[in-house]
Motif scaffolding. Structure first.
Motif: not given
Length: 228
Positions: A61-62, A120-127, A141-144, A171-177
């Motif tokens: 996610x972001x 099943x295991x999935x690693x979770x992270x943020x941009x 919360x704000x966008x980085x 997860x989300x457009x910002x993360x995708x970009x």
């Protein structure tokens, strides 16, 4: 940053203006005296478990949110779902780092409903792996910013090197970009906040070939705070 321990230690050393680093900072209102240490240990155990389980997918996610990863040290995970995280990662122990009632967050709630269905295991992270907040208002919360992303981007690259995932889920457009230039397959899904819960659920179900019957109807009316 080639081991979970060194990765967490270097992440804890990052100090940026108007951000809360849960792996080194202490919230004077909500945290226990050893909160930063507990969150470092939580993240290290998740990394070790993901490596041991050969988790081949990372959900990204972001930013960390103030009701979720800021408090637990585990991305996309609030205190209400620490037990689910312990089970998914093979029976590890994750500690509370705050006082008072355990808080739930909307994004974490929807995310963990789906993770429990996948099983099943999935690693979770943020941009951006810290919690960015408005000046003088830490419980927001704000966008980085791009400069903040650049300062912490090496941690994402180090995570990819450690886990060698086959696929990323943005997860989300910002993360995708943000992930678009990586040399890995990226599946982008709608962020579950601000009315996106059904599309997020449908997107994850499609990626994992889950039946729509696995969807829980309460995801449409969760009363918890949003997470950007």
């Amino acid at each position: 940053m080639n081991t979970p321990e060194s990765f967490v230690e270097e992440l804890a050393a990052v100090d940026l203006v108007n951000t809360f680093n849960p792996y080194s900072d202490i919230c004077p209102i909500h945290d226990t005296v050893d909160a930063a240490r507990a969150r470092r240990e939580n993240l290290k155990r998740c990394l070790e478990a993901a490596m041991n389980a050969r988790a081949d997918t990372i959900w990204i996610a972001r930013d960390l949110g103030y009701r979720g990863g800021r408090r637990t040290g585990v991305p996309l995970t609030d205190e209400a779902h620490l037990t689910e995280a312990e089970h998914l990662f093979g029976g590890i122990t994750l500690a509370r780092a705050t006082t008072g009632p355990a808080l739930a967050e909307r994004t974490a709630t929807v995310t963990w409903q789906l993770l429990s269905s996948i099983g099943r295991p999935v690693m979770l992270w943020n941009v951006f792996p810290l919690h960015p907040h408005a000046p003088d208002d830490p419980m927001t919360n704000r966008s980085h910013r791009k400069t903040e992303r650049s300062a912490t981007w090496p941690f994402l690259l180090a995570l990819l090197e450690m886990l060698q995932p086959k696929r990323l889920v943005a997860i989300g457009r910002d993360a995708g970009e943000a992930l678009a230039d990586l040399d890995l397959p990226v599946s982008q899904v709608r962020h579950p906040s601000y009315g996106g819960q059904r599309e997020f659920t449908a997107g994850i179900e499609a990626i994992y070939n889950l039946s729509s019957s696995a969807r829980r109807p309460e995801t449409a009316t969760l009363p918890f705070a949003e997470f950007a």
